[in-house]
Design a protein around this motif. Structure first.
Motif, PDB file in Angstrom:
ATOM      1  N   ARG A   1      -5.392  -0.685   7.256  1.00  0.00           N
ATOM      2  CA  ARG A   1      -6.679  -1.336   6.756  1.00  0.00           C
ATOM      3  C   ARG A   1      -6.420  -1.631   5.240  1.00  0.00           C
ATOM      4  O   ARG A   1      -6.969  -2.487   4.741  1.00  0.00           O
ATOM      5  N   GLY A   2      -5.818  -0.629   4.397  1.00  0.00           N
ATOM      6  CA  GLY A   2      -5.641  -0.958   3.215  1.00  0.00           C
ATOM      7  C   GLY A   2      -4.668  -2.350   3.049  1.00  0.00           C
ATOM      8  O   GLY A   2      -5.032  -3.106   2.252  1.00  0.00           O
TER       9      GLY A   2
ATOM     10  N   ASP B   1      -1.177   2.250   4.862  1.00  0.00           N
ATOM     11  CA  ASP B   1      -2.385   2.070   5.747  1.00  0.00           C
ATOM     12  C   ASP B   1      -2.756   0.631   6.162  1.00  0.00           C
ATOM     13  O   ASP B   1      -2.853  -0.220   5.191  1.00  0.00           O
TER      14      ASP B   1
ATOM     15  N   LEU C   1       4.803  -0.351  -5.510  1.00  0.00           N
ATOM     16  CA  LEU C   1       6.115  -0.121  -6.317  1.00  0.00           C
ATOM     17  C   LEU C   1       5.668   0.093  -7.690  1.00  0.00           C
ATOM     18  O   LEU C   1       6.801   0.293  -8.563  1.00  0.00           O
ATOM     19  N   ASN C   2       4.672   0.289  -8.165  1.00  0.00           N
ATOM     20  CA  ASN C   2       4.390   0.648  -9.640  1.00  0.00           C
ATOM     21  C   ASN C   2       4.799  -0.006 -10.604  1.00  0.00           C
ATOM     22  O   ASN C   2       5.578   0.180 -11.411  1.00  0.00           O
TER      23      ASN C   2
ATOM     24  N   HIS D   1       0.822  -1.245  -0.151  1.00  0.00           N
ATOM     25  CA  HIS D   1      -0.109  -0.213   0.095  1.00  0.00           C
ATOM     26  C   HIS D   1       1.015   1.318  -0.094  1.00  0.00           C
ATOM     27  O   HIS D   1       1.921   1.264   0.804  1.00  0.00           O
ATOM     28  N   PRO D   2       0.648   2.367  -0.759  1.00  0.00           N
ATOM     29  CA  PRO D   2       1.434   3.486  -1.102  1.00  0.00           C
ATOM     30  C   PRO D   2       1.740   4.188   0.399  1.00  0.00           C
ATOM     31  O   PRO D   2       2.485   4.948   0.295  1.00  0.00           O
ATOM     32  N   THR D   3       0.887   4.075   1.319  1.00  0.00           N
ATOM     33  CA  THR D   3       1.291   4.735   2.708  1.00  0.00           C
ATOM     34  C   THR D   3       1.077   3.702   3.859  1.00  0.00           C
ATOM     35  O   THR D   3       1.247   4.325   4.951  1.00  0.00           O
TER      36      THR D   3
ATOM     37  N   SER E   1      -6.460  -6.049   1.109  1.00  0.00           N
ATOM     38  CA  SER E   1      -5.376  -6.629   0.477  1.00  0.00           C
ATOM     39  C   SER E   1      -5.241  -8.282   0.846  1.00  0.00           C
ATOM     40  O   SER E   1      -5.117  -9.158  -0.015  1.00  0.00           O
TER      41      SER E   1
ATOM     42  N   ILE F   1       0.087  -1.106  -6.288  1.00  0.00           N
ATOM     43  CA  ILE F   1       0.145   0.150  -6.228  1.00  0.00           C
ATOM     44  C   ILE F   1       1.212   1.095  -5.602  1.00  0.00           C
ATOM     45  O   ILE F   1       1.237   2.239  -5.687  1.00  0.00           O
TER      46      ILE F   1
END
Lengths: 465, 264
Positions: A171-172, A169, A403-404, A165-167, A176, A401
């Motif tokens: 919960r995010g 998070d 490491l792109n 997760h990019p931050t 996943s 989302i």
């Protein structure tokens, strides 16, 4: 020692072993970038002829990176097992290729041989092998490791659930993880690449993953892929570390660019073992590698990227890892340009790792600036599964989302299980059955969120908060 | 932020039970299944996102349009030694060097600026086309006291090309605005790299970076320009960029919280 081969009336001379190894590699952008690739296809084949005639014993006399200059070379030389090497010590590299493909070279013979092989011998023979040879021999290698699940058994394919997760998070991440569990993914490891690599953040993620694991009673190991020095600090603070992670490469200099040396890896391994958190085994290390990392660190010593990659496996095998994977398409097109190069490299890495006795997996992946797409990934995942790959990495919808880049999807894992009949690790498979998430014939059920078998997974604080 | 990036307004999942969970992540969760495979809608959404990312990598930079958007600022055009996209992608070393013609042109240009802006296509010409001129204008408003060189527009360029440019222009500081490697969620993200005392051979740890300038939850032009102006004046005062400067900036001004891409 110069090597030479006459081809079509032309004499090709190679200054030394490392030049012959580099020229014998299939064409790839990283070796061209380094100025090491064969200038012509004819010279490439000449290098293969030259290698084919070279006695395996020669590799014990000529180091591609000097012993005095590099602790990875010292590790390779000092831990070489001459007794294990004896059954093939009379062979040339070409003869070794033929022996590997023979029915005499069965799982037991290959396992016994592994400590007698050096990375350079393995790299050399791989350069004489077609993709089908790499698959056929890797398939015979049996490397079994264990922590809370047992990996590497025949007919099994494990998976890493990668809920980045990019931050970071919580919960995010948890959403996943839930998504992946519904596809039966995660038996090799549930492992997060943290967006922010520091100790407090890694501890927060580790606690969250450990609570999820305990809450659902999942027989799996978790990992936050933080730097090994962070992991040492975190273990000292008593946070729940299952697997200790580190990226490694094939030279002392390249490892230094990752901020590690063999000493700190040993310290981390000892600390991980001391926690005794495994239930069915005590393989506590998780390593990642990838062709091009040594060149990228300007620490390749004029050695081709595939040989450098195999030297990284010598580092990994010193610490009895649970899992090792090549992140094959992640580094970018300046090292592996397109789908063809990525597929070949993935098969090479898997074969070479297995032959050296490693529980080898792969992140089947690509970046958006490489000439590759999901069709190439479909090919590589299928080939690797046929080759008996220990585990593959999967992310929601193939899209990482944080490491792109694109890896495999959870759906891809279902596809491999149904088309090739590969099953999850036995402990995890039993858990899936216990949770009634599988049909009697072993398929993963398609369950809605409102199904009681799923809704009971949704009561965890990180998901309802 | 309930929808996946690039999902259409007519997405046939209005009663989607995953909706509440999906609010926590832009990851492609709860896609459903067609047998063991992804449903076609998810396959096509993915292909669309990948196509956008690839187009961002391969689309050529429209230099004329960029120069027009930068008016009234003066511009200089340069190219790297990479002859085209294919060579650019294979040979990062060539993307870091000016070709001979560009080098001579810059050698003949006026020297002695405080700051030189270099706009480089990098891995996303789309990002540069969308954001670079706006960001330069926003920066110029904030650094009016500094002497700024003509804006250098660089094709087939990597970050380190700015060192070559800055050295030839004799600039104290170079700011490279460059298209970042596109992801599936955001294909048009711009990054900025600041290097004090630019000269060929500078290493990455000698730079400061402002990344994620884009309109899908990234930094706004004002936020990025504030940060750049702060970094530029600090770098000129302290005579350095890199890790040491970063520590100061992070202590003084916490970077904006990174927002999720794909949001409204």
């Amino acid at each position: 020692m110069p090597l030479k081969a006459d081809l079509g009336g032309e004499r090709h001379v190679f200054d030394d072993l490392k030049q012959a190894l580099a020229c014998a590699s299939p064409r790839r952008s990283g070796d061209e970038l380094a100025g090491l690739a064969a200038e012509t296809d004819a010279r490439r084949v000449a290098a293969r002829y030259a290698l084919a005639d070279l006695p395996l014993k020669h590799f014990l006399d000529e180091a591609v990176i000097p012993y005095e200059d590099d602790e990875v070379t010292r590790l390779i030389v000092d831990t070489h097992d001459a007794e294990a090497f004896a059954p093939v010590s009379h062979l040339t590299v070409g003869g070794f290729r033929d022996w590997l493909l023979s029915h005499e070279a069965d799982s037991a013979a290959l396992a016994a041989l592994a400590p007698g092989l050096t990375p350079e011998m393995v790299a050399a023979v791989s350069k004489l092998m077609r993709n089908q040879d790499l698959i056929a021999v890797a398939r015979k290698c049996r490397v079994v490791t264990a922590f809370r699940t047992t990996l590497g058994l025949e007919g099994r394919l494990a998976t890493r659930l990668q809920p980045n997760h990019p931050t970071d998070d919580p919960r995010g991440v948890a959403v996943s993880v839930l998504d992946g569990l519904l596809y039966g993914v995660g038996d090799a490891v549930i492992g997060i690449n943290p967006a922010t690599d520091n100790v407090p953040n890694a501890i927060a993620l580790m606690r969250m993953l450990d609570e999820l694991r305990l809450h659902y009673d999942i027989p799996a190991q978790t990992c936050v892929l933080t730097h090994v020095t962070n992991a040492i600090e975190i273990m000292q603070r008593g946070a729940p570390v299952d697997l200790v992670f580190q990226s490694v490469a094939g030279s002392e200099g390249a490892n230094r660019s990752f901020g590690v040396d063999l000493g700190v890896l040993k310290e981390a391994h000892q600390a991980g073992l001391a926690l005794k958190r495994g239930t069915v085994g005590q393989n506590v290390m998780y390593f990642e590698t990838g062709q091009g990392s040594a060149l990228s660190a300007d620490a390749h010593h004029g050695v081709d990227q595939q040989t450098m990659e195999v030297r990284a496996y010598a580092v990994a095998r010193a610490y009895d890892p649970l899992i090792v994977n090549t992140v094959v398409g992640f580094i970018g097109p300046e090292y592996l340009y397109d789908g063809k190069q990525i597929v070949r490299a993935g098969l090479e890495d898997h074969f070479c790792g297995k032959l050296l006795g490693l529980p080898m997996g792969c992140d089947v992946c690509y970046t958006n600036h490489a000439e590759a797409d999901q069709d190439d990934m479909d090919n590589l995942m299928t080939l690797l599964t046929v080759a008996g790959c220990t585990f593959l990495i999967a992310v929601p919808g193939s899209d990482d989302i944080m490491l792109n880049y694109q890896s495999l999807s959870f759906h891809d894992v279902l596809h491999l299980r149904s088309t090739l009949g590969v099953r999850p690790a036995p402990e995890f498979e039993a858990w899936l059955a216990r949770m009634d998430m599988t049909t009697p014939d072993g398929r993963i059920r398609e369950l809605g969120l409102k199904d009681p078998r799923v809704s009971r997974l949704l009561d965890h604080p990180s998901l309802v908060a | 932020m309930d929808d996946l990036p690039n999902s259409r307004p007519t997405d046939p999942r209005p009663q989607d039970p995953w909706k509440a969970l999906r609010a926590a992540t832009a990851a492609r969760v709860g896609l459903g299944r067609s047998g063991d495979a992804m449903p076609l809608s998810a396959v096509l959404e993915f292909q669309q996102a990948h196509a956008m990312a690839r187009d961002a990598v391969h689309a050529p930079l429209d230099i004329d349009a960029l120069e027009a958007a930068l008016k009234p600022l003066e511009c200089l055009r340069v190219t790297s030694e990479a002859a085209g996209r294919a060579e650019y992608l294979r040979r990062p070393d060539l993307g870091r060097k000016l070709d001979r013609e560009s080098a001579s042109a810059l050698d003949a240009a006026e020297t002695g600026a405080d700051v030189a802006f270099v706009i480089a296509d990098g891995l996303s010409a789309t990002a540069v086309q969308m954001h670079a001129a706006n960001l330069v204008h926003a920066c110029m408003e904030r650094i009016s006291g500094l002497k700024v060189a003509p804006v250098v527009l660089a094709s087939q360029a990597r970050v380190a090309l700015g060192d070559d440019v800055g050295e030839r222009l004799g600039a104290k500081l170079v700011a490279v605005l460059i298209g970042e490697r596109p992801g599936l969620s955001v294909a048009e993200s711009l990054g900025v790299y600041l290097t004090f005392g630019p000269k060929r051979g500078r290493r990455d740890h000698e730079r400061n970076c402002i990344s994620n300038v884009h309109g899908k939850g990234g930094l706004t032009y004002a936020q990025a320009a504030d940060k750049l102006a702060w970094l530029a004046t600090s770098a000129l005062r302290l005579g350095l960029t890199g890790v040491k400067l970063k520590d100061d900036v992070d202590a003084l001004a916490a970077p904006p919280k990174e927002a999720l891409p794909g949001g409204g």
